[in-house]
Design a protein around this motif. Structure first.
Motif, PDB file in Angstrom:
ATOM      1  N   MET A   1      52.364  20.877  34.180  1.00 42.79           N
ATOM      2  CA  MET A   1      52.604  21.514  32.887  1.00 42.79           C
ATOM      3  C   MET A   1      53.924  21.119  32.263  1.00 42.79           C
ATOM      4  O   MET A   1      54.151  21.400  31.106  1.00 42.79           O
ATOM      5  CB  MET A   1      52.590  23.044  33.036  1.00 42.79           C
ATOM      6  CG  MET A   1      51.340  23.570  33.651  1.00 42.79           C
ATOM      7  SD  MET A   1      49.920  23.041  32.701  1.00 42.79           S
ATOM      8  CE  MET A   1      48.672  23.114  33.918  1.00 42.79           C
TER       9      MET A   1
ATOM     10  N   THR B   1      53.666  18.792  29.163  1.00 46.18           N
ATOM     11  CA  THR B   1      53.026  19.457  28.038  1.00 46.18           C
ATOM     12  C   THR B   1      53.944  20.521  27.454  1.00 46.18           C
ATOM     13  O   THR B   1      54.039  20.666  26.241  1.00 46.18           O
ATOM     14  CB  THR B   1      51.726  20.126  28.506  1.00 46.18           C
ATOM     15  OG1 THR B   1      51.100  19.281  29.438  1.00 46.18           O
ATOM     16  CG2 THR B   1      50.820  20.356  27.346  1.00 46.18           C
ATOM     17  N   MET B   2      54.612  21.246  28.321  1.00 47.36           N
ATOM     18  CA  MET B   2      55.483  22.301  27.838  1.00 47.36           C
ATOM     19  C   MET B   2      56.623  21.720  27.011  1.00 47.36           C
ATOM     20  O   MET B   2      56.976  22.235  25.959  1.00 47.36           O
ATOM     21  CB  MET B   2      56.032  23.071  29.045  1.00 47.36           C
ATOM     22  CG  MET B   2      56.765  24.332  28.707  1.00 47.36           C
ATOM     23  SD  MET B   2      58.505  24.115  28.384  1.00 47.36           S
ATOM     24  CE  MET B   2      59.040  23.372  29.867  1.00 47.36           C
TER      25      MET B   2
ATOM     26  N   ARG C   1      55.481  20.782  23.569  1.00 47.59           N
ATOM     27  CA  ARG C   1      55.153  21.890  22.682  1.00 47.59           C
ATOM     28  C   ARG C   1      56.313  22.851  22.501  1.00 47.59           C
ATOM     29  O   ARG C   1      56.129  23.957  22.004  1.00 47.59           O
ATOM     30  CB  ARG C   1      53.967  22.654  23.254  1.00 47.59           C
ATOM     31  CG  ARG C   1      52.715  21.835  23.145  1.00 47.59           C
ATOM     32  CD  ARG C   1      51.513  22.682  23.420  1.00 47.59           C
ATOM     33  NE  ARG C   1      50.314  21.906  23.204  1.00 47.59           N
ATOM     34  CZ  ARG C   1      49.388  22.198  22.327  1.00 47.59           C
ATOM     35  NH1 ARG C   1      49.496  23.249  21.585  1.00 47.59           N
ATOM     36  NH2 ARG C   1      48.331  21.432  22.197  1.00 47.59           N
TER      37      ARG C   1
ATOM     38  N   GLY D   1      46.388  19.190  26.898  1.00 46.42           N
ATOM     39  CA  GLY D   1      47.170  20.001  25.980  1.00 46.42           C
ATOM     40  C   GLY D   1      48.278  19.270  25.280  1.00 46.42           C
ATOM     41  O   GLY D   1      48.947  19.826  24.426  1.00 46.42           O
TER      42      GLY D   1
ATOM     43  N   ARG E   1      40.652  21.340  20.620  1.00 44.84           N
ATOM     44  CA  ARG E   1      42.068  21.217  20.290  1.00 44.84           C
ATOM     45  C   ARG E   1      42.229  20.818  18.841  1.00 44.84           C
ATOM     46  O   ARG E   1      41.537  19.957  18.349  1.00 44.84           O
ATOM     47  CB  ARG E   1      42.710  20.151  21.170  1.00 44.84           C
ATOM     48  CG  ARG E   1      42.634  20.477  22.614  1.00 44.84           C
ATOM     49  CD  ARG E   1      44.002  20.570  23.226  1.00 44.84           C
ATOM     50  NE  ARG E   1      43.916  21.075  24.579  1.00 44.84           N
ATOM     51  CZ  ARG E   1      44.523  22.169  24.992  1.00 44.84           C
ATOM     52  NH1 ARG E   1      45.247  22.865  24.175  1.00 44.84           N
ATOM     53  NH2 ARG E   1      44.407  22.557  26.237  1.00 44.84           N
TER      54      ARG E   1
ATOM     55  N   PHE F   1      50.903  27.546  29.547  1.00 42.84           N
ATOM     56  CA  PHE F   1      51.791  26.468  29.973  1.00 42.84           C
ATOM     57  C   PHE F   1      53.104  27.021  30.486  1.00 42.84           C
ATOM     58  O   PHE F   1      53.750  26.451  31.340  1.00 42.84           O
ATOM     59  CB  PHE F   1      52.129  25.549  28.798  1.00 42.84           C
ATOM     60  CG  PHE F   1      50.994  24.705  28.339  1.00 42.84           C
ATOM     61  CD1 PHE F   1      50.694  24.623  27.001  1.00 42.84           C
ATOM     62  CD2 PHE F   1      50.231  23.990  29.230  1.00 42.84           C
ATOM     63  CE1 PHE F   1      49.655  23.835  26.566  1.00 42.84           C
ATOM     64  CE2 PHE F   1      49.185  23.212  28.811  1.00 42.84           C
ATOM     65  CZ  PHE F   1      48.897  23.130  27.469  1.00 42.84           C
ATOM     66  N   VAL F   2      53.534  28.117  29.886  1.00 43.31           N
ATOM     67  CA  VAL F   2      54.867  28.618  30.183  1.00 43.31           C
ATOM     68  C   VAL F   2      54.836  29.666  31.288  1.00 43.31           C
ATOM     69  O   VAL F   2      55.614  29.620  32.227  1.00 43.31           O
ATOM     70  CB  VAL F   2      55.469  29.245  28.899  1.00 43.31           C
ATOM     71  CG1 VAL F   2      56.799  29.863  29.195  1.00 43.31           C
ATOM     72  CG2 VAL F   2      55.593  28.197  27.828  1.00 43.31           C
TER      73      VAL F   2
ATOM     74  N   THR G   1      53.591  30.679  34.276  1.00 43.10           N
ATOM     75  CA  THR G   1      52.783  30.044  35.302  1.00 43.10           C
ATOM     76  C   THR G   1      52.398  30.977  36.426  1.00 43.10           C
ATOM     77  O   THR G   1      51.598  30.612  37.252  1.00 43.10           O
ATOM     78  CB  THR G   1      53.533  28.849  35.902  1.00 43.10           C
ATOM     79  OG1 THR G   1      54.905  29.225  36.062  1.00 43.10           O
ATOM     80  CG2 THR G   1      53.465  27.669  34.975  1.00 43.10           C
TER      81      THR G   1
ATOM     82  N   GLU H   1      46.148  29.375  25.828  1.00 48.10           N
ATOM     83  CA  GLU H   1      45.755  28.626  27.027  1.00 48.10           C
ATOM     84  C   GLU H   1      45.244  29.602  28.084  1.00 48.10           C
ATOM     85  O   GLU H   1      45.705  29.669  29.216  1.00 48.10           O
ATOM     86  CB  GLU H   1      46.929  27.820  27.591  1.00 48.10           C
ATOM     87  CG  GLU H   1      47.661  26.990  26.570  1.00 48.10           C
ATOM     88  CD  GLU H   1      46.789  25.949  25.913  1.00 48.10           C
ATOM     89  OE1 GLU H   1      45.834  25.482  26.552  1.00 48.10           O
ATOM     90  OE2 GLU H   1      47.050  25.613  24.747  1.00 48.10           O
TER      91      GLU H   1
END
Lengths: 454, 450
Positions: free
Chosen positions: A142, A145-146, A149, A177, B64, B99-100, B102, B157
């Protein structure tokens, strides 16, 4: 902005297109930027230098961009903390006990910190520049991707710039993503550009045109196997003193190019390959070559060239150990069913004849020579050893000890498990050229014993 | 087309800023094309929670770039305008992202932070998730009332959040939404259509099974319309009406030009990626200035051409002749039928070819057979560019670190010349590579075409 472009074109000739493309993407500090810029191209094309120089001039304060090297930041925490340090203008020093701006271990903290930090700097774009970005792919699925974004997640104006040798197609994460980048491609330099860059390396007291002709000749000779700018610059710097030496020794003058080339021809062919492969270091090269020029006898010149050109890896091993190594090589590359043919003494020796090897569909590409060494039993190697040694061997204990030292020297690799004491298998780690040198030194005709070697 | 009216520097600046913001996704488009149904469905759901204190849950599914986040942002803005006053917020919003956030602990901490809860929660967080969560929600009660204000949970997500162990966050959220104890709305956004299969049985049963589908644009005209909406300027952007009209006219001409129209069709056929389209169109306004106050066609055409090139072939366009020979040698090995090969085999193939054509080579051009170490160095350059990758049987290893040069403990068993590799180019691409080069000897070119 145009003055910045002029500075960059002056420093980095040949990269005007890319620099202007980048500058137009960045725009004024308050202009919106694309969320993700991807800079790619083969190595030694100036990606890192141009981007670093560009940002140093573009943002004098240094607080709007964070330059990270993907190799250095091997955990996400290092990356996060460095970015925050750079944007906050915090430098770890003795005063603050080398502490970072804040402790930041996971993505949530990072996103929150970024939000707090950039919250009141509305309108100013901040940049994260990551060099060797291909290393980020293994830091966690991730992370990449993080980072891309980050703008959306923090509601701030952030642009991520990734610099890499590898094309974007190989980066795209599987879960889909990641954003698509704005691509900036740094192509290889053309011949003209290479010449204009290396021209800047001209030593101060040499005429530029003369130097340029030399560089041109070097390029013509070497560009077929190497278009890397760094390599060419290295070769030019190393070979130029040799080339210009006859002028100083009054053997030729500057306009006689053909004669100058003929005089330094031995150096070119014998030593430049070794320089390219870095088999000898630059300091060694300079030592050998200056030694030669102080003496003018031609025999010394040829002798020093041979000294430089000969391969330095004739291994210095005891007599029996060399035979052991040869036996190991034969065991690795010959099929065991033919051992009786090759290595038995007595009447069966006469029957050994080379059988025609059937050509298979792959054009003989699966012969052992190409596939690499096979592992063999120690007993088999010892059998071959005793068969190729002409005179009787006194003690067998020494032979066993020599096997152990060969393994330590990494000339043999042990392939059985480490704690097995019987049935040990090894494979030979030495190349054919080295074995040939060794066999030559003990006067052993190895070619008679090799099966199916081209 | 020359400007009929003089435009000022500030107008040009405003236009550029406004357009670029929309193109790069930093500002919303003025209207959402063909998204009315999902928009009204989501708005209805959220406003029911806010006004009538109902608990609701839904999933918004769509590919997407189809506009899911745009819909959510628009709904939240509308709700904000209608209901929320600064003094006592009538409802709260919490946004989580797969994504953040986790894992569930981090998510819980962040929920507390977003709800502006400043109390120390460490003693609660070590307990069970559901208890901690209810505790946090109860902290939201203001002193006078007994009722917890509605909280809107937006889970971006969602499929990644569903992969946390035991899905405790999702379970708790759906449980509370269904049991109507405290009014919360849970909206999950995801691009996976099969996300319901990822949910555990107990989570699935508490979910309302409400799924709102967001489709990407259906027709090429709608696709084009999105580009127009992003590029057109109006007096709201701080420009005069005359300038806006001229600008918009130029935009329409740009979108009708061959290069851009072809590119839009290409993108529409491949994947309807609106973000990519808008990014490429940004090149038309990057050079906006007082002298050139309108979008330009030539930089856009150049950008389109750059986008349509294959990056791999671009990078390989200028490899040295030796590297090209190694690539062609690998291609011949592939054509003969080997799926895997190592450096020794490739070098052998190269040597065989060169010695076979020695006569032609000596006559045609100076082409010598390079020694093995030099060829190995060229081979390693190709490995670095990832044109040559280690051979593995499972397909998933196409990504990830290239262990070919680095010797891992197991990898050290095999010397690097013998490690098996595969070429990541098709034979057709190799032929294309050789065809474009004017500087290689004819012998090599013929070899590539076989």
């Amino acid at each position: 902005m145009s003055s910045l472009l002029a500075i960059l074109s002056e420093q980095y000739p040949g990269r005007e297109d890319q620099a202007s493309q980048l500058l137009s993407l960045l725009g004024e500090p308050t202009d919106p930027t694309p969320p993700f810029i991807f800079i790619y191209g083969p190595s030694a094309t100036g990606k890192t230098s141009v981007i670093r120089s560009l940002f140093t001039h573009y943002d004098q304060s240094g607080q709007r961009y964070a330059y990270i090297n993907g190799v250095e930041c091997f955990t996400p925490r290092l990356l996060f903390e460095r970015v925050l340090n750079a944007w906050a203008g915090h430098v770890p020093s003795l005063d603050n006990k080398f502490a970072n701006y804040t402790r930041c271990e996971n993505t949530v903290e990072f996103v929150n910190n970024v939000h707090d930090l950039l919250h009141d700097k509305q309108g100013q774009t901040h940049y994260i520049i990551i060099d060797q970005a291909e290393r980020l792919r293994d830091r966690g699925p991730m992370l990449l991707t993080m980072l891309l974004r980050l703008s959306e997640l923090t509601n701030a104006s952030i642009c991520t710039v990734l610099v890499s040798n590898v094309v974007w197609d190989k980066f795209r994460p599987r879960h889909g993503g990641a954003l698509e980048p704005t691509l900036v491609f740094f192509s290889n330099y053309t011949k003209q550009q290479i010449l204009s860059i290396i021209e800047k390396d001209c030593p101060k007291d040499e005429p530029p045109k003369f130097f340029l002709t030399f560089v041109d000749a070097i390029y013509e000779v070497f560009h077929r196997n190497c278009v890397d700018l760094d390599e060419l610059r290295h070769l030019v710097t190393m070979l130029y003193p040799k080339f210009v030496q006859p002028v100083y020794e009054k053997q030729a003058n500057r306009s006689e190019f053909t004669r100058l080339f003929k005089l330094c021809q031995p150096y070119f062919s014998a030593a430049s390959e070794r320089l390219y492969l870095r088999e000898i270091s630059t300091s060694e090269w300079q030592k050998y070559s200056t030694e030669v020029t102080t003496e003018t006898a031609p025999e010394d010149v040829t002798q020093s060239i041979y000294q430089m050109a000969e391969s330095g890896d004739g291994l210095d091993l005891p007599y029996y150990t060399k035979f052991l190594l040869i036996a190991a090589f034969l065991a690795s590359y010959n099929p065991s069913r033919l051992d009786a043919q090759y290595f038995s003494r007595g009447k069966t020796q006469a029957k050994r004849r080379a059988k025609a090897v059937a050509q298979d569909a792959t054009g003989g590409k699966d012969r052992q020579q190409l596939l690499g060494p096979k592992s063999f039993n120690i007993e088999r190697m010892l059998a071959i050893f005793y068969s190729i040694i002409v005179e009787p061997v006194d003690s067998s204990v020494d032979v066993q000890i020599q096997i152990a030292s060969l393994v330590t020297l990494r000339l043999l690799t042990k392939t059985s498990a480490g704690d097995r004491l019987d049935g040990i298998k090894c494979k030979c780690n030495v190349s054919l050229e080295t074995i040939r040198t060794i066999a030559h030194s003990v006067r052993f005709e190895i070619d008679r014993y090799l099966y199916n070697f081209a | 087309m020359p400007a009929r009216h003089k435009v000022s520097q500030s107008e040009v600046q405003n236009a550029k800023q406004a357009v670029l913001k929309r193109l790069y996704g930093r500002a919303a488009l003025p209207e959402l094309v063909s998204l009315d149904d999902p928009l009204s469905a989501v708005y209805a759901l959220l406003s029911q929670t806010v006004s009538s204190n109902e608990g609701n849950s839904a999933l918004v599914l769509g590919p997407r770039g189809s506009g899911k986040s745009a819909i959510i942002d628009r709904c939240l803005d509308r709700l904000q305008a209608e209901h929320n006053t600064a003094s006592s917020p009538k409802y709260h919003t919490v946004r989580l992202n797969g994504f953040v956030h986790t894992n569930d602990r981090l998510a819980l901490r962040d929920i507390a932070r977003q709800l502006l809860i400043t109390q120390d929660l460490e003693h609660v967080l070590v307990g069970s998730f559901a208890d901690a969560f209810t505790y946090i929600l109860n902290l939201l009660r203001s002193d006078e009332k007994e009722v917890v204000p509605p909280v809107l949970f937006i889970l971006d997500e969602f499929d990644l959040l569903a992969q946390h162990p035991k899905q405790s966050l999702l379970y708790t959220l759906f449980d509370i939404a269904q049991s109507q104890q405290t009014p919360i709305a849970v909206i999950g956004l995801t691009a996976r259509i099969d996300v319901m299969d990822l949910l555990e049985k107990r989570v699935k049963s508490r979910f309302s099974h409400r799924q709102i589908y967001v489709r990407s644009v259906q027709t090429l005209d709608q696709f084009k319309c999105i580009a127009q909406l992003a590029l057109h300027i109006s007096t709201d952007d701080g420009v005069s009406a005359n300038y806006a009209d001229e600008f918009n006219q130029q935009v329409d001409e740009l979108l009708a030009s061959d290069a851009v129209a072809g590119y839009m069709e290409y993108l529409f056929d491949f994947g309807k990626d609106t973000r990519q389209l808008l990014q490429t169109l940004a090149s038309s306004v990057l050079q906006l200035s007082v002298d050139l106050p309108h979008p330009q066609q030539s930089p856009t055409a150049a950008c389109v051409e750059r986008e349509m090139q294959s990056a791999k072939l671009q990078v390989l366009a200028n490899v040295s002749v030796l590297e090209l020979c190694l690539i062609i040698a690998m291609k011949s090995l592939v054509q003969v039928g080997s799926t895997k090969y190592n450096f020794e085999m490739v070098y052998d193939e190269y040597k065989t070819f060169m010695s076979r054509h020695m006569m032609a080579v000596a006559a045609g051009g100076a082409m010598k057979i390079y020694k093995k170490p030099v060829a190995l160095k060229a081979f390693e350059t190709l490995i670095e560019l990832e044109i040559v990758r280690p051979f593995t049987t499972e397909g998933g290893a196409a990504f990830g670190r290239n262990d070919l040069l680095a010797g891992t403990a197991a990898g050290n068993r095999v010397p690097k010349e013998y490690r098996m590799v595969q070429l990541m180019l098709e034979p057709g691409q190799v032929m294309e590579l050789a065809a474009d080069r004017p500087d290689i000897p004819a012998v090599i070119r013929r070899w590539a075409q076989q």
